[in-house]
Motif scaffolding. Structure first.
Motif, PDB file in Angstrom:
ATOM      1  N   MET A   1     -15.005 -90.877 -30.597  1.00  0.00           N
ATOM      2  CA  MET A   1     -14.949 -89.809 -29.587  1.00  0.00           C
ATOM      3  C   MET A   1     -14.592 -88.498 -30.259  1.00  0.00           C
ATOM      4  SD  MET A   1     -15.754 -90.237 -26.492  1.00  0.00           S
ATOM      5  CE  MET A   1     -14.982 -89.469 -25.116  1.00  0.00           C
ATOM      6  N   PHE A   2     -14.895 -87.488 -29.562  1.00  0.00           N
ATOM      7  CA  PHE A   2     -14.787 -86.154 -30.159  1.00  0.00           C
ATOM      8  C   PHE A   2     -13.358 -85.737 -30.419  1.00  0.00           C
ATOM      9  CE2 PHE A   2     -13.772 -85.482 -25.881  1.00  0.00           C
ATOM     10  CZ  PHE A   2     -13.137 -84.273 -25.781  1.00  0.00           C
ATOM     11  N   LEU A   3     -12.457 -86.230 -29.584  1.00  0.00           N
ATOM     12  CA  LEU A   3     -11.113 -85.689 -29.644  1.00  0.00           C
ATOM     13  C   LEU A   3     -10.244 -86.394 -30.661  1.00  0.00           C
ATOM     14  CD1 LEU A   3     -10.747 -85.492 -25.829  1.00  0.00           C
ATOM     15  CD2 LEU A   3     -10.846 -83.532 -27.306  1.00  0.00           C
ATOM     16  N   SER A   4     -10.716 -87.515 -31.092  1.00  0.00           N
ATOM     17  CA  SER A   4      -9.857 -88.337 -31.937  1.00  0.00           C
ATOM     18  C   SER A   4      -9.453 -87.597 -33.194  1.00  0.00           C
ATOM     19  CB  SER A   4     -10.582 -89.623 -32.296  1.00  0.00           C
ATOM     20  OG  SER A   4     -11.798 -89.292 -32.919  1.00  0.00           O
ATOM     21  N   ILE A   6      -8.764 -84.613 -33.680  1.00  0.00           N
ATOM     22  CA  ILE A   6      -7.706 -83.623 -33.522  1.00  0.00           C
ATOM     23  C   ILE A   6      -6.350 -84.289 -33.643  1.00  0.00           C
ATOM     24  CG2 ILE A   6      -6.687 -81.950 -31.959  1.00  0.00           C
ATOM     25  CD1 ILE A   6      -9.436 -81.661 -30.709  1.00  0.00           C
ATOM     26  N   LEU A  43     -18.194 -79.203 -27.705  1.00  0.00           N
ATOM     27  CA  LEU A  43     -17.167 -79.370 -26.681  1.00  0.00           C
ATOM     28  C   LEU A  43     -15.779 -79.218 -27.284  1.00  0.00           C
ATOM     29  CD1 LEU A  43     -16.414 -80.114 -23.837  1.00  0.00           C
ATOM     30  CD2 LEU A  43     -16.539 -82.500 -24.477  1.00  0.00           C
TER      31      LEU A  43
ATOM     32  N   PHE B 480       3.240 -83.879 -29.123  1.00  0.00           N
ATOM     33  CA  PHE B 480       1.941 -83.945 -29.776  1.00  0.00           C
ATOM     34  C   PHE B 480       2.065 -84.632 -31.133  1.00  0.00           C
ATOM     35  CE2 PHE B 480      -1.660 -82.219 -32.126  1.00  0.00           C
ATOM     36  CZ  PHE B 480      -2.679 -82.409 -31.207  1.00  0.00           C
ATOM     37  N   LEU B 518      -7.219 -84.476 -23.395  1.00  0.00           N
ATOM     38  CA  LEU B 518      -6.976 -85.333 -24.563  1.00  0.00           C
ATOM     39  C   LEU B 518      -6.343 -86.643 -24.133  1.00  0.00           C
ATOM     40  CD1 LEU B 518      -5.478 -83.052 -27.325  1.00  0.00           C
ATOM     41  CD2 LEU B 518      -7.613 -84.288 -27.388  1.00  0.00           C
ATOM     42  N   ASP B 521      -8.649 -88.893 -22.394  1.00  0.00           N
ATOM     43  CA  ASP B 521      -9.537 -89.504 -23.358  1.00  0.00           C
ATOM     44  C   ASP B 521      -8.886 -90.712 -24.026  1.00  0.00           C
ATOM     45  OD1 ASP B 521     -12.146 -88.981 -24.360  1.00  0.00           O
ATOM     46  OD2 ASP B 521     -11.173 -88.760 -26.320  1.00  0.00           O
ATOM     47  N   HIS B 522      -7.622 -90.560 -24.361  1.00  0.00           N
ATOM     48  CA  HIS B 522      -6.905 -91.677 -24.970  1.00  0.00           C
ATOM     49  C   HIS B 522      -6.714 -92.821 -23.986  1.00  0.00           C
ATOM     50  CE1 HIS B 522      -5.975 -88.825 -28.156  1.00  0.00           C
ATOM     51  NE2 HIS B 522      -5.604 -89.848 -28.884  1.00  0.00           N
ATOM     52  N   LYS B 525      -9.733 -94.819 -23.775  1.00  0.00           N
ATOM     53  CA  LYS B 525      -9.941 -95.700 -24.925  1.00  0.00           C
ATOM     54  C   LYS B 525      -9.152 -96.986 -24.765  1.00  0.00           C
ATOM     55  CE  LYS B 525     -10.297 -92.215 -28.210  1.00  0.00           C
ATOM     56  NZ  LYS B 525      -9.650 -91.676 -29.376  1.00  0.00           N
ATOM     57  N   LEU B 550     -19.134 -75.790 -20.167  1.00  0.00           N
ATOM     58  CA  LEU B 550     -19.296 -76.981 -21.007  1.00  0.00           C
ATOM     59  C   LEU B 550     -18.126 -77.938 -20.774  1.00  0.00           C
ATOM     60  CD1 LEU B 550     -21.468 -77.666 -23.069  1.00  0.00           C
ATOM     61  CD2 LEU B 550     -19.887 -76.994 -24.851  1.00  0.00           C
TER      62      LEU B 550
END
Lengths: 159, 1325
Positions: A1-4, A6, A43, B480, B518, B521-522, B525, B550
């Motif tokens: 994935m794209f964010l990983s 970062i 993105l 973070f 973010l 997204d995690h 997963k 976007l």
């Protein structure tokens, strides 16, 4: 994935270069975003640029006390992520220029020089009578000029 | 800052870093406890937390202080070990999943960022973070590098049911079963023991228990043994109002009655026991231990000498110990003792002491490179600083140091292993190398994960600390940084970070959004879809309303997808809708979006109705409603004509002069006032609505079943009327006496099943290519009366989704074509009063050409048909442009064309001008007896004449009345609109010159040019209008034009002679016929008029009759042309020439007098009287000024022949033809008198003008005046009397008739030669 990348800090070291430049209007609306990578990471770069706006706002709202910085357009390093460095620049009309680079040790002078040229290109682009203020910059000439500036980034100081 | 202990972190520390009591018990004990649904520890836990204990404590210093808060943590001995990593992870996952389920249901989305911020902080921040963090910290308990998890005391519990309880106590504290911490030397196995005998009252009398207690006391000591009796309640019905166990047994079912056998006495007994245990045993024990350890530490480590020694000693042992974790410290090493001392002091609230010991030990660990222990101590130092509320900087520094050290200890460990590999294995083979590397990797991973987890705990505390101090941004950064390889934990940390950004002042919303995304997204997963959806949804307000499309698309698209995964297709669809019209995305992405969207819609298994479907885009401002009330349109073209144009055309035709609202006012008694301003339409007639659809995407889309959404309801006025007549119509009281129009009442709504029978809606299918725009016309036909409201439009996208669009959406931009000028609410624009079906005429003009040549004349037929059951009558017609079209006589309908135009002997010429008046007014009344009966049609002849070239719009309105059908509408109009293209055909120009000295005869020159590109014309006839004129050819046409037809571009010049001279307009007329058409006619009646006013220009042997220019259509059109004179100078057939006998100037004159005079010059003076006749042929008043001058030298201008024909400033009637320009001079020469110049120059004897030298007079339009002139001659000779100048000024008459000549014009004319011969007459005398 794209964010990983970062967060996980994947060590994909690309060639050290500018990966993205952006122009953001005074209402934080994107006017121009161009990435210079081959990967499909538009993105991600959008997110990074969008995020760095917070820091720009912060810098603008809490300026350093000293006098000379009052009219300083260059905002310096905004947002060091693990893979990128984000630099900012603010014009008098509150238009922001954002530079995202993978080059982790950039000279300040280079960045300043870059922004100065970028600003000139932007001014020329919006001086076009057919450009609608506040709308996206669609000028091809501007895009060409920006890519020239990006390609020559860092070279000028070496000479 | 508030008391550090009362902050969230402080509370957490006071809860988590407390003395641990190891619990050992027999199975019977557990059994008794389980009767209450609780384990022993659960039973005791509520009573371990003392918030107001108030115990005096004396640690290292001599000054005692009071401890207010105290807590014990109870653990079974089996739990006192480092938790299994997998199990711990599993538990955490369960926690998250559970929370996800719970929050997912109750989550409500704030739609605006402002709303988001306006909520109180506590509401914003999900409470489960605290819980999760605590759980996460607990997974790291019982680590060997810190002492606060090491049991302080041991509680041994035996039931009175057990056999030989005393022996059981001994058995319980069997070293084999003890936790590894105690066995492997990490901690002192000699810990404080406390013995408890548990007696279940249900098992028997208390006596036995007391006896056992006495035995115990004998065996283990008086103070360390105690007894508790419980389960005193026999029936188990006790219900605890304020259940103390609820928070300790989270998985309890709500039906379970915890502690049902425990009565109040039991609870008090337990409470007392726990309090006594802590205050009388554990705290004193810890105090004592602190004192002992402190003494020890002071002896070995405090003081300058000890420090030097220590330093030297540590240097010495540097090389000996070489493990990744640093040296192993046993419980009796001085380092461990200092650590225990610090932790005990910390737990007892003596932070100063704790801090000094931590400081002491941290340097040791650092020197020993025991990084993990060093980090642990740093961590504790940071927390101690925090609780002391001292030096924030130090606290943060310590935390950061600890955090980094935890992480680096991993790296350091790996580094050392690698070093060792290098040292030992340089000589080994590469295979061995690989093997080693594998082992190293495994090791480092294990170590890494442990270090990471420690770092996580440290980070959580650090972040909490920063949050407490309002350094939220820094806290977010810490969160973070915590993110590691465990995706799920990272997700939670990222979410916490996002909330930090949100809560920071000022809020950093961009980062908030980013971290939420973010985090989502995690979550995704880790298959925590509900969490993922929740976080993404929280991020929506951040991006809403911005142009970061976007990102927006990404968020919405994924939410949609994830909802679809959960099977919640309805919600999924709403989110997918947001990305449908994403114009900026690439083509493939658009395809993906559309495909996924359609798939989801399909899965829902029903057709979706979506109010704001963006695909295709509807341009509401393009909305155009075309409806017909009393105004009907024959074609779509007529509908698009501006209303004002029709209105002006119909003005004098519809019944009253105050046309617009009059018909309403007349019937205001009948129509309810409310509807006076609403639009009216007729049942059975279609309303048309034009809408523009646009495909914003690059991919083609198919749209089907596009139709209008309409509501047809009965007239509510009527309903209300029946209910409450009085109230409703108070203001309209007079109207009630007239009664209301009766509508067939039929209440209809959307869901009405027979709506189809009442409304007919058209359906349109089309497909749009990428970026295409199309205009669709939709119709609705109401079948019955009522109120029709056009609500919106609906369509089907890819035959899966139904899109709806309400027209009320953006009312400002709406444009209703037929809307009245009055401003009224947009909703009424789309509201129509449907009235009963009425007759409606259909009109059509047959064979009206679209393209024709100027001058074309032909008959047409207008057909009016009436499809209804009622006749219409009283027809009137008005044509916008009578020069092009006018109505003929009914008898002309079947006339033979063009033969009907030919001259006939027996036709009375004067009688054929019947239509003139009508046509001039543009209004044609059909004869009274003409009516269009039901289901028939009427044909009526029209004459068409292409008068002017160019693009000509023709507007025709037909008015008709119907009787007895409707009281609302008495008449209707039919509007027809045609566009003509008239191409140039022949250009004809004339020049008229007087014949010298004969003012009644004129030379006429006609130039004809064929201006077409390909057509060939034959010129037939030239006629003069007005019977006083005789016209004749000067030379036969054959000689000029042998071919007899005029080909494209060819020109022709002819000369004619005109005779007779009333001072009037001369209108010349040439009839032209296209050869193809004229060849069809054969008529042999010769023309026998007295005066030859027609000239045949065609073949001379043709015996065809002349066209009769004074007969009906020709004369009528001629009149039209006359009335529109000045508007055009390019008329072909009818070329009006305003001309005077002598020149083109509006002023002409003729000098008249004797030509020859005999005079006896013995009398020296000869007076000659002359007469000048001045004619003003214009429509303006002319003021003429005649100047005479005697000396020819005073007039320096040469008296040129051409002067007379040279046009002055203004010249009317001459149409310029550049082609013949070169011939012009020749003609003028030919036409003027050829006076030899020599003559005029030689014979200029002296004569003088006598009488006035200057005369001024005013001439009315079209009038003539005579002026006497006189000259004196002194000698005989021939005199040219041209020594005068005429100045004229035209002043237009202000009656508005001559708009075309509004300009003032003036001119100067030289006198023309007039030769006078004066002879000597001596001899005759």
């Amino acid at each position: 994935m794209f964010l990983s990348e970062i967060t996980a800090g994947a060590k994909i070291r690309e060639e050290e270069m500018i990966v993205c430049v952006a122009v953001v209007g005074h209402q934080n609306n994107p006017l121009y975003i161009q990435s210079f990578t081959d990967a499909d990471d538009a993105l991600k770069l959008h997110h990074i640029v969008h995020c760095s706006l917070d820091v720009v706002d912060e810098r603008v709202n809490n300026p350093k006390k000293s006098g000379p910085t009052l009219n300083e357009t260059f905002l310096g390093l905004l947002y060091p992520t693990e893979n990128y460095k984000v630099y900012g620049y603010l014009t008098n009309t509150k238009v922001k220029f954002i530079l995202v680079t993978t080059d982790l040790d950039v000279r300040d002078g280079d960045v300043r020089n870059f922004f100065r040229r970028f600003h000139a290109a932007y001014v020329d682009a919006v001086s076009n009578p057919f450009h609608v203020p506040g709308k996206k910059i669609t000028s091809r000439t501007f895009a060409d000029r920006v890519s020239t500036i990006v390609q020559s980034f860092g070279l000028s100081s070496a000479v | 800052m508030a008391d550090p202990a009362s902050t969230p972190l402080g509370k957490m520390l006071l809860e988590e870093i407390t003395p641990v009591v190891m619990v050992l018990c027999t199975p019977y004990v557990e059994e008794s406890c389980l009767k209450n649904g609780l384990s022993l520890i659960q039973l005791l836990s509520p009573f371990c937390d003392f918030t107001n204990i108030d115990v005096p404590v004396r640690t290292a210093s001599d000054q005692p202080y009071r401890l207010r808060k105290f807590k014990l943590r109870l653990f079974y001995s089996s739990d006192i070990r480092q938790p299994n990593l997998e199990v711990a992870k599993e538990r955490l996952k369960k926690v998250i999943t559970h929370v996800g389920e719970k929050n997912f249901v109750e989550s409500s989305d704030p739609s605006q960022v402002n709303n988001l911020l306006s909520r109180p902080e506590s509401e914003m921040l999900p409470s489960w973070f605290q819980f999760f963090n605590k759980e996460l910290v607990r997974t790291l308990s019982f680590s060997d590098h810190e002492a606060f998890d090491h049991p302080v005391a041991c509680l041994l519990v035996v039931s009175s049911k057990d056999d030989e309880p005393v022996n059981r106590f001994v058995d319980l504290f069997n070293t084999n079963k003890l936790p590894s911490l105690l066995n492997d030397g990490a901690m002192d196995p000699k810990i404080m023991k406390h013995y408890l005998l548990l007696h279940d009252n249900q098992d028997g009398p208390f006596n036995k228990a007391t006896k056992l207690l006495a035995d115990m006391r004998n065996a283990f000591g008086q103070n360390d043994c105690q007894i508790i009796c419980f389960n005193s309640s026999q029936d188990g019905k006790i219900h605890h109002q304020d259940n103390p166990w609820a928070s300790f047994k989270s998985d309890a079912l709500p039906t379970e009655n915890l502690g049902c056998f425990l009565n109040l006495d039991d609870l008090n007994e337990i409470k007392d026991f726990m309090q006594e245990l802590s205050s009388k045993h554990i705290i004193p024990y810890m105090e004592q231990k602190i004192r002992v350890l402190n003494q020890q530490v002071s002896a070995t480590r405090k003081g300058f000498r000890n420090q030097i020694k220590n330093l030297w000693w540590r240097k010495g042992k540097e090389d000996t110990i070489d493990t990744p974790n640093g040296p192993v410290y046993t419980f009796n090493s001085i380092e461990s003792q200092i650590r225990i001392l610090g932790d005990y002091a910390f737990m007892l609230g003596d932070y100063e002491l704790a801090l000094s010991n931590y400081r002491l030990i941290s340097t040791d660990y650092k020197l020993d490179k025991a990084w993990k222990r060093y980090a642990g101590v740093q961590e504790m130092m940071g927390l101690t600083y925090f609780l002391l509320d001292q030096s924030r900087k130090d606290a943060e520094y310590c935390m950061e140091n600890a955090f980094n050290t935890y992480l680096n200890s991993v790296a350091a460990g790996i580094e050392e292993v690698i070093m060792r590999i290098h040292r030992t294995n340089l000589a080994k083979s590469s295979a061995c190398d690989l093997l080693w590397m594998g082992i190293v990797a495994c090791n480092s991973l294990k170590l890494g994960s442990a270090g990471r987890r420690n770092a996580t705990r440290c980070g959580i505390w650090w972040a909490e600390m920063l949050k407490t101090r309002d350094q939220l941004k820094e806290a977010a950064t810490v969160y973070f940084r915590i993110c590691g390889e465990d995706t799920l934990h990272s997700a939670v940390m990222l979410e916490q970070a996002s909330f930090c950004y949100l809560l920071s002042k000022p809020p950093m919303l961009h980062k908030y959004g980013f971290h939420l995304v973010l985090s989502g997204d995690h979550y995704k997963k880790c298959d925590q879809i509900k969490h993922a959806i929740r976080t993404y949804r929280s991020a929506i307000p951040v991006y809403k309303g911005t142009t970061w499309s976007l990102i927006k698309d990404h968020v919405h698209f994924h939410i949609g997808q994830w909802y679809a995964l959960l099977g919640m297709y309805d919600v999924a669809v709403t989110h997918m809708l947001e990305v449908l019209a994403s114009t900026h995305q690439s083509k493939t992405t658009q395809e993906l979006f559309l495909r996924d969207f359609l798939q989801i819609v399909q899965k829902t298994g029903k057709t979706f109705e979506v109010l704001k479907l963006q695909l295709p885009v509807i341009n509401i401002s393009s909305l155009k409603v075309i409806f017909e009330d009393q105004r009907t349109n024959a074609s779509a073209a007529a509908a698009s004509v501006k209303e004002s144009l029709w209105r002006s055309l119909e003005e004098d035709m519809i019944p009253s002069s105050t046309a617009r609202f009059n018909w309403l006012e007349l019937q205001s008694k009948i129509i309810p006032r409310k509807y006076k301003e609403s639009n009216i339409c007729v049942a059975g007639e279609a309303l048309k609505v034009d809408i523009e659809f646009k495909n914003p995407l690059q991919i083609p889309i198919s749209v089907s079943s596009v139709s209008l959404m309409c509501e047809l309801s009965a007239n509510p006025e009527e309903d209300a009327n029946s209910l409450n007549n009085e109230v409703q119509n108070n203001e309209d009281r007079t109207s009630t006496s007239y009664g209301y129009v009766f509508f067939y009442s039929c209440v209809l709504h959307d869901d009405c099943r027979d709506i189809n029978s009442c409304l007919i809606l058209s359906e349109v299918d089309f497909s749009l290519e990428g970026g295409e725009t199309t205009v669709v016309q939709l119709t609705v036909t109401p079948r019955i009366e009522g109120i029709l409201k056009i609500v919106g439009v609906k369509w089907k996208l890819s035959s899966a989704v139904v899109g709806l669009c309400n027209f009320e959406f953006n009312p400002v931009n709406k444009r209703v074509v037929r809307g009245r000028r009055k401003q009224h609410s947009p909703s009424s624009d789309l509201k129509f009063l449907v009235i009963k079906s009425l007759p409606r005429l259909e009109g059509f003009i047959h064979s009206l050409p679209e393209k024709t040549y100027a001058g074309d004349l032909r008959p047409l037929v207008l057909e009016l048909s009436n499809q209804s059951k009622f006749p219409v009558k009283n027809l009137k017609m008005k044509i916008s442009n009578p020069r092009f079209l006018y109505a003929g006589n009914q008898k002309e309908l079947n006339a033979d064309f063009p033969a009907c135009l030919k001259k006939k002997m027996n036709v009375e010429k004067s009688g054929s001008h019947a239509n003139v008046n009508k046509t001039l007014q543009n209004l044609f009344h059909f004869p009274e007896d003409i009516s269009v009966q039901e289901e028939t049609s009427l044909s009526w002849p029209l004459w068409f004449h292409a008068a002017v070239r160019g693009n000509i719009p023709l507007y025709i309105t037909i008015y008709y009345e119907m009787e007895g059908v409707s009281s609302i509408m008495k008449y209707r109009t039919l509007r027809m609109h045609y566009n003509l293209q008239v191409l140039p055909s022949l250009d004809v120009s004339f020049q008229l010159s007087t014949r010298p000295s004969r003012s009644q005869e004129f030379l006429l020159r006609m130039d004809v040019v064929n201006k077409t590109s390909s057509e060939c014309f034959q010129v037939h006839q030239l006629s003069s209008v007005g019977q006083q004129w005789e016209i004749s050819l000067l030379q036969p046409v054959d000689s000029i034009l042998p071919s007899q037809s005029l080909f494209a571009g060819q020109s022709l010049s002819c000369f004619f002679m005109l005779k007779h001279s009333p001072v009037d307009l001369i209108i010349l007329k040439i009839s032209l016929q296209d050869r193809r058409r004229s060849s069809t006619s054969e008529d042999s009646i010769p023309s026998l008029s007295h005066i030859q006013s027609d000239v045949r220009l065609g073949p001379q042997d043709n015996s065809e009759a002349f066209f009769d220019v004074s007969s009906s259509p020709l004369a009528d059109f001629h009149d039209c042309e006359r009335s529109s004179q000045g508007m055009s100078s390019q008329v072909v057939i009818f070329l009006p020439l305003r001309s005077s006998p002598s020149s083109m100037s509006p002023i002409s004159w003729l000098v008249d007098g004797p030509r020859t005079i005999q005079h006896n010059f013995s009398a020296p003076l000869c007076e000659v009287n002359l007469k000048m006749t001045i004619t003003n042929s214009s429509d303006a008043i002319a003021s003429v000024h005649i100047n005479t001058f005697d000396s020819p030298s005073s007039n320096n201008q040469p008296i040129d022949d051409a002067t007379t024909s040279q046009p002055p400033e203004h010249q009317s009637g001459w149409s310029e033809i550049p082609i013949v320009n070169d011939t012009k001079i020749i003609t003028t020469e030919a036409l003027t008198t050829r006076v030899p110049k020599s003559l005029s120059l030689e014979s200029v004897p002296h004569y003088i003008w006598s009488g006035t030298s200057s005369t001024k007079l005013v001439l009315q339009p079209r009038s003539t005046a005579e002026i006497p002139l006189q000259i004196c001659v002194f000698t005989p000779g021939i005199y040219d009397l041209s020594n005068y100048v005429l100045n004229w000024i035209l002043t237009p008459v202000d009656d508005g008739e001559n708009q075309g000549e509004a300009n003032k014009s003036s001119g100067v004319c030289q006198g023309y030669p007039y030769y006078l011969s004066v002879l000597e007459s001596n001899f005759k005398d």
